[in-house]
Design a protein around this motif. Structure first.
Motif, PDB file in Angstrom:
ATOM      1  N   SER A   1       0.820  -1.218   0.000  1.00  0.00           N
ATOM      2  CA  SER A   1       0.000   0.000   0.000  1.00  0.00           C
ATOM      3  C   SER A   1       0.854   1.268   0.000  1.00  0.00           C
TER       4      SER A   1
ATOM      5  N   LYS B   1      -6.852  -0.940  -4.802  1.00  0.00           N
ATOM      6  CA  LYS B   1      -7.120  -0.833  -6.239  1.00  0.00           C
ATOM      7  C   LYS B   1      -5.880  -0.440  -7.020  1.00  0.00           C
ATOM      8  N   THR B   2      -4.979   0.293  -6.368  1.00  0.00           N
ATOM      9  CA  THR B   2      -3.725   0.723  -6.995  1.00  0.00           C
ATOM     10  C   THR B   2      -2.563   0.088  -6.235  1.00  0.00           C
ATOM     11  N   ILE B   3      -1.563  -0.369  -6.977  1.00  0.00           N
ATOM     12  CA  ILE B   3      -0.370  -0.927  -6.332  1.00  0.00           C
ATOM     13  C   ILE B   3       0.831  -0.056  -6.664  1.00  0.00           C
TER      14      ILE B   3
ATOM     15  N   ASP C   1       4.488   1.398  -7.857  1.00  0.00           N
ATOM     16  CA  ASP C   1       5.295   1.206  -9.072  1.00  0.00           C
ATOM     17  C   ASP C   1       6.706   0.761  -8.681  1.00  0.00           C
TER      18      ASP C   1
ATOM     19  N   GLN D   1      -1.602 -10.579  -4.790  1.00  0.00           N
ATOM     20  CA  GLN D   1      -1.748  -9.618  -5.888  1.00  0.00           C
ATOM     21  C   GLN D   1      -2.443 -10.294  -7.065  1.00  0.00           C
TER      22      GLN D   1
ATOM     23  N   ILE E   1       2.209   3.480  -1.952  1.00  0.00           N
ATOM     24  CA  ILE E   1       2.270   4.112  -3.275  1.00  0.00           C
ATOM     25  C   ILE E   1       3.233   5.306  -3.253  1.00  0.00           C
TER      26      ILE E   1
END
Length: 574
Positions: free
Chosen positions: A138, A163-165, A167, A176, A140
């Motif tokens: 989490s 919803k977003t992982i 980079d 995942q 980000i």
């Protein structure tokens, strides 16, 4: 809080080994065991190749070792995070990494995970590769900050992704999207162990050990640490986790474990030769966790990394002292929480379905345990909040069967955008941060959301029983049989039996535990029994002649003698 004893149904056992004890056959069948689940050989571990991102992560770390880059392990401040950190530190050193260090955020100064503030600290340490363990999925902003400063990032985690992982250069997390690794219940320390195993193979393929005149490491030497972290994190005991825990317990029993684990067992008054998984869960894990809850988890990590038994004993004594302090804090907080509950309700039928509690002087490090205790007492989801000191409050949540806590928080976040500042976690446990002035609004939203997801029947606690134990099985031999059939843990629970007994004697020991002498109904067999943390308003009760109990068989050792003892899970007068 009312509980009911529910007996597991009898099941077909024809698929289990014919030479297995009939009692064990039925117990294993009731836990959904297949034939293969009855053997826990280390060579039966799931193959790493199905773990998404593992090969890429191993290649990045191998490059860093060969290029003599500075590697920094960023861990979490609980037992899973501490053991994950240790597994990586020890494995990387064994594989010839020259520049490897670790950093565990102080929960009070930095909070959880790879935050931008932690990245800045890592940058000052001149880290070139960050490896997160038991966190990162989490993070980000933290990963973005690290990349902007020219660092590589490998994320290893087991928490559910949002919803977003991030980079990151590589992400290893069985939960995942697109990961086919079947043990979704693996702990963070298990994921770290798999990465180190893949790294060993990657370096072997590059002839690294041969060229450096290094012996190829035996990573099985780290399984005692893996077992400790897996049990302490209360993950489901699927077959893969049971294999790792069993291998780790065998190392401890044979005297081949880390001296830090030996020292922690000593201070907890546990005998290494007879250790079971529950000893990691109830004796070693809490002492390790106490460092992260009240002080710096570095003390826990250093205890596990230690090579000197005398130094390890001194550090274990410090951890024991912190654990005593933690228990005293928790007891005070629990009393305050129960007083709060008593002031807002007339009886249990009017309790909120979801209990949210906040008190400004509660300690951030103990609210998770507090939430767990209140949840156990009232059998409904609980979030306990403490003041974070910056206008926000941090909450630790515990759930009950049938309610996925992280999904619930996501639902509330969707319905009330901006109310929750951040959140994350698992099905049964999660954490979140709110603005302090949003607590009242959140309290209502939490209760309302739960009422839409649960039924009233789900708020009644159940004690699952394997049935009534035959008189011939009420023996020390059966207790030993069950002990050796483990490891037992979450979703592969230690056997519990139930029955009605005559209550021959009862007395309090240790101020809040009820020591009993029970007599079986069908034959005059006398059995020692103990119930921990009884309701002192109900027990002892001289008027009670017969009791219905749910119990585990335990081997009680006193002055070199072993005796059968019933460990009471549920007690009611009949």
């Amino acid at each position: 809080m009312s509980h009911s004893i529910v007996r597991r149904p009898m099941l077909d056992i024809s698929h289990l080994p014919a030479d297995m004890h009939p009692l064990l056959q039925q117990i294993f069948a009731k836990r959904g065991a297949a034939f293969d689940d009855c053997t826990l050989a280390l060579n039966q571990l799931l193959h790493p190749k199905s773990m998404k991102g593992l090969a890429a992560a191993a290649s990045i770390v191998a490059d860093a070792i060969m290029d003599n880059k500075s590697i920094l392990i960023v861990g979490d401040f609980d037992a899973d995070g501490a053991t994950s950190t240790c597994v990586c530190m020890l494995a990387l050193r064994m594989m010839g990494a020259k520049k490897v260090d670790y950093l565990i955020p102080n929960r009070f100064d930095y909070g959880y995970g790879l935050s931008p503030e932690i990245v800045a600290l890592a940058y000052r340490k001149e880290a070139q590769l960050l490896i997160t363990v038991d966190n990162g999925i989490s993070s980000i902003e933290g990963v973005a900050a690290a990349k902007a400063l020219g660092m590589q990032v490998v994320v290893t985690d087991h928490h559910l992704p949002g919803k977003t992982i991030p980079d990151a250069d590589a992400i290893v997390n069985p939960n995942q999207a697109g990961c086919e690794f079947s043990s979704k219940a693996i702990a963070g320390v298990g994921v770290a162990f798999y990465l180190m195993s893949a790294l060993r193979q990657e370096l072997r393929s590059r002839d690294w050990y041969q060229n450096q005149a290094l012996p190829e490491p035996n990573l099985a030497e780290l399984l005692d640490i893996v077992a400790l972290g897996t049990v302490a994190d209360v993950v489901a005991f699927d077959r893969n986790n049971r294999i790792m825990v069993q291998a780790g317990l065998q190392r401890v029993r044979s005297g081949r474990c880390r001296v830090g684990i030996t020292a922690l067992l000593e201070v907890a008054k546990r005998t290494p030769e007879r250790i079971v998984a529950a000893d990691f869960g109830f004796a070693v894990g809490p002492r390790l966790n106490a460092a992260g809850r009240l002080d710096e988890m570095a003390l826990g990590v250093e205890t596990l990394l230690c090579e000197d038994i005398n130094l390890a004993r001194r550090m274990a004594a410090q951890l024991d002292g912190l654990n005593t302090e933690r228990r005293e804090l928790e007891a005070d907080m629990q009393q305050e929480a129960l007083k709060t509950l008593a002031s807002i309700t007339l009886d249990e039928t009017q309790l909120p379905w979801g209990i949210a509690l906040f008190q400004a002087d509660w300690h951030q490090g103990v609210i998770g345990i507090l939430a767990s205790r209140i949840k156990d007492r009232y059998h409904r989801p609980v979030i306990a909040f403490a003041d974070a000191g910056d206008g926000s409050i941090k909450g630790s949540a515990r759930s009950i069967k049938g309610l996925h806590m992280r999904d619930l928080l996501e639902q509330i976040n969707t319905q009330h955008p901006g109310m929750i500042l951040k959140f994350g976690g698992h099905a049964m446990a999660a954490g979140l941060t709110l603005a302090a002035d949003h607590f009242d609004q959140f309290e209502l939203a939490f209760d309302e959301a739960i009422r839409g997801l649960l039924t009233k029947e789900q708020l009644t606690g159940e004690v699952l029983s394997d049935g009534e134990l035959a008189i011939e099985h009420m023996s020390l031999e059966t207790a030993m049989l069950l002990r050796n059939a483990g490891p037992w843990g979450q979703h592969f629970e230690e056997p519990v039996f139930d029955g009605v007994f005559t209550l021959v004697q009862q007395r309090l020991v240790g101020e809040k535990h009820l020591k009993m002498l029970l007599e079986t109904q069908c034959a005059s067999l006398m059995l020692d029994a103990i119930a921990f943390n009884v309701d002192l308003q109900a027990w002892p009760d001289a008027s009670v002649r017969h009791v219905r109990v749910a119990y585990k068989l335990d081997v009680n050792e006193f002055r070199g003698k072993q005796n059968l003892q019933l460990m009471i899970e549920h007690l009611e007068a009949v």
